[in-house]
Structure formats: structure tokens, C-alpha cells
Scaffold this active site. Sequence first.
Site, PDB file in Angstrom:
ATOM      1  N   CYS A 156       0.802  -1.230   0.000  1.00 24.72           N
ATOM      2  CA  CYS A 156       0.000   0.000   0.000  1.00 24.72           C
ATOM      3  C   CYS A 156       0.832   1.276   0.000  1.00 24.72           C
ATOM      4  CB  CYS A 156      -0.948   0.023   1.198  1.00 24.72           C
ATOM      5  SG  CYS A 156      -1.901  -1.486   1.396  1.00 24.72           S
ATOM      6  N   HIS A 183      -4.033   7.310   6.130  1.00 26.77           N
ATOM      7  CA  HIS A 183      -4.112   6.006   5.467  1.00 26.77           C
ATOM      8  C   HIS A 183      -5.520   5.458   5.663  1.00 26.77           C
ATOM      9  CE1 HIS A 183      -2.619   2.447   3.570  1.00 26.77           C
ATOM     10  NE2 HIS A 183      -2.871   1.684   4.620  1.00 26.77           N
ATOM     11  N   GLU A 237      -2.870   4.269  13.664  1.00 21.94           N
ATOM     12  CA  GLU A 237      -2.568   5.515  12.957  1.00 21.94           C
ATOM     13  C   GLU A 237      -3.013   6.727  13.771  1.00 21.94           C
ATOM     14  OE1 GLU A 237      -2.989   7.663   8.573  1.00 21.94           O
ATOM     15  OE2 GLU A 237      -4.326   6.001   9.083  1.00 21.94           O
ATOM     16  N   LYS A 278     -10.501   7.557   1.616  1.00 23.46           N
ATOM     17  CA  LYS A 278     -10.850   6.176   1.240  1.00 23.46           C
ATOM     18  C   LYS A 278     -12.316   5.878   1.515  1.00 23.46           C
ATOM     19  CE  LYS A 278      -6.361   3.828   1.727  1.00 23.46           C
ATOM     20  NZ  LYS A 278      -5.476   4.926   2.190  1.00 23.46           N
ATOM     21  N   HIS A 317      -9.888   1.772  -1.282  1.00 22.08           N
ATOM     22  CA  HIS A 317      -8.448   1.552  -1.112  1.00 22.08           C
ATOM     23  C   HIS A 317      -7.863   1.009  -2.408  1.00 22.08           C
ATOM     24  CE1 HIS A 317      -4.624   0.836   0.458  1.00 22.08           C
ATOM     25  NE2 HIS A 317      -4.884   0.027   1.477  1.00 22.08           N
ATOM     26  N   PHE A 338       1.201  -3.237   4.231  1.00 18.72           N
ATOM     27  CA  PHE A 338       1.498  -4.591   4.668  1.00 18.72           C
ATOM     28  C   PHE A 338       3.000  -4.812   4.467  1.00 18.72           C
ATOM     29  CE2 PHE A 338      -2.757  -7.090   4.072  1.00 18.72           C
ATOM     30  CZ  PHE A 338      -3.305  -6.370   5.123  1.00 18.72           C
TER      31      PHE A 338
END
Length: 405
Positions: free
Chosen positions: A158, A297, A308, A326, A331, A392
Site C-alpha cells: 500500500c 491512510h 494511525e 478512502k 483503497h 502490509f
Amino acid sequence: MSRKVVITGIGVVSPLGNSPAALWQALSDGQSGLQLLPESMSNGIPTVAGLCQFDSSQWFSKMQLSGMDRVSQFAVAAADMALQDAGLAGQDLTEAGIYMGCGMGGALAIEQAYKAHFETHSRLSPLSVVAGMTNAPAAQMSMRFKVQGPVMTYSVACASSAIAIGEAARAIARGDIDLAFAGGAEALLGSGVIHAWQAMHTLAKPDPDHPEASCKAFSSERSGLVLAEGAAVLMLEEASAAIARGTTIYAELAGFGISADASHLTKPDASGQQRALKAALKSANLAPADIQYCNTHGTATHVGDEVEAQALSSLFGTTLFASSTKTLHGHLLGAAGALEAAITALAVHHRQMPPGIAHLPQDPKCPLQLVTEHNRGQLPAPTHAISNSFAFGGTNAVLVFSQYA
């Protein structure tokens, strides 16, 4: 010697439209691009995703499409729009660079090849490999625009396209190149990839009344992320060259920070994210109090949002406003950083903070000041803003955008 880097063109293919103007208008209106997938794509399991409305015939002949996956189509189209937007169409781009992020490459071409082999036992396309390779989008862009400088692909889940943009900016700042296409593309909404994500139990449960509002970032009711497809490409230039051309400057790409958690493949770490945030601020020569807005994010996973929010609130306190766009576009995985970089640059350009859908109740473990369509008119105009991309594998990337002065 470090030179200033500015954004002079933006091209997008997204669930919220295929131009910066359409994208910004949809965000301003709080319009969602998310929808329930047909059962043929979702394996009979109710699944929400962000799909793009895209007419490939505007850019490609049937012959060209025969060896080009949807991800490369998105990339070339977004790059062409960015080039036009920057007023550079028809210019000699031999010495330019291409820096693209992509998480899974031509996932649809690979899936089609596997189906041909295992299900229908039919002949595979001889172009399956080159259509499916992760660097295909950048390679197709290079051939299309005759770019012979560095042509790079970053595949860091990502964070892929945020890193691509940051590395392009570094190359321009060092003087390696003067101009770059920088961004990312992703197109993986095939039944096989979707099934794999379903198996991870990380996808959002569709909202029964409003499936378009299923991505509930920072809400106590969040249930997971919403996959999406698309591409975004920024034209990055050395500032004095852009000024000499008299072109529009959206924003300065003022800083870039990167770090690794080195702890877990899928569980994020607040201290790792803070290292990337601090590195980005240091490179931009800014303090936390200088930043007004963060495009988070914000994937709407239980652990991800909480970590986050912890990283941001610990560093910025209550001075920062934040949103997860998002919640409206989904995403884009390897292309997420690029689309959100484009949105953050537009926020600085328009001097407005883009809202997300603020689903109530807000999780008390996510103590952020969220930008919504209801309060955005009363919020300060951002002069410095950041965009977070946390991957990830534990890689974290943060981009800093500033009004150019």
C-alpha cells in the site's frame, strides 16, 4: 545541492472520476464511488468496491489492448492526462523519468491465464507474462511517451506509489533529472484476488442500507477496508523550469519520509509510523504545528485506524485536522498513495481540506479532529499538508505538500 520540486500536472482514473476537477468536485460534495459488486465478481459473497468508469478506446487501438492489462491502461491514460494538464504534450521527454508504484501488476491478465489453463484448458495468450508483470505500467508509459531516462517500479504494497513519488522528487532535487511522471496504478478487481482478500477477513461488511458508505474509517462501527481500482500520475518538475514555462503549480512536494516497522507483516506499529512522519517533517524543514491537514491512510480496519490515530495524535496533538478519503473512493492498494497524493496536492491548491464520510460514533480510541462535509467550511485553509501510506510488510511512507512560494 537540493532543488525545489513542484507538481504541475495531475492525471487520474478513479472511482470518483477521471480528471482532477471531477475528483475534487466529488470529494467536495461527499459523493461516494463505492458500490456492491455483481455476484460474478464477488464469489456470491456481498462485497463493496470502488470501480472506475473507463473507456479504453480513447487511448488505445484493439491491437494495443491485446497485450495490455487494465492496470497499464489506467497508468498510460492517467499519465497522458497529467502531461496534458502540465502543458507538456508534444515536448521532448527523452531525458525525463518514470517512477510508478504497483502492488500486484497485471492481476487480471494473470487470473485470466490461470482460468484458461485450469478451467477451460484453452490456449493462453502469449502476452500473458508481459501483460502481468508488475513493471508493465511503467514500461508501457515509457514506450508511449518515449521516455528514456530512469523507468522505475516500486512494489511495496500500500506504500508503493507514495514511495515512487518520493523517490522521483529526490531524483529531481538531486539534479539527476528535471522532470518525472510519478504515481501508481492498480487493477485487481477479479474474482480470484477478491476471494483471496475475502479469505483474510479484512474486507468491510456492506452497510445494509447504504453500501456506498461501507468504509467507516475511525468509527466504532468500522468493519474493514473496501478495495478499489484506478491510477494517478503527477508531473513533477524542478521549480525554476516550471516557473519559466509559466505553468500552473498545484503545490510543492516539500518532504518525504520512509520507515519500516520490522515487527509484523500485517499489524502496524505506531512508533514506526511516527519515524516516517518525523522524517518527512525534517526533510521539509517543518514542525508538527506547521501542518494543518492529513490525508490519513485510514483503511477502516480495527487495528490500523487505532494505531494511525495514536501515531498522529501523539505527534501533532490537537492541532491537526484529518480525513480518510478512502471512505469515498476506496483503497487502491498500490495506487492509493498516488491518488491520495493528488488529493492532498489539490487540497493545498484549493486551500480547502477534503472531507471523508465521518461515520458516527467516532471511536474514542481514534481521537482525531475529522474533516467532514459539515465542518469543512469553518476550517483553516491548509498551507502545509501530509499524506500517509502505511503498507502490509511494515513499510511506512509520508509525503509533505506545501503551497509554493
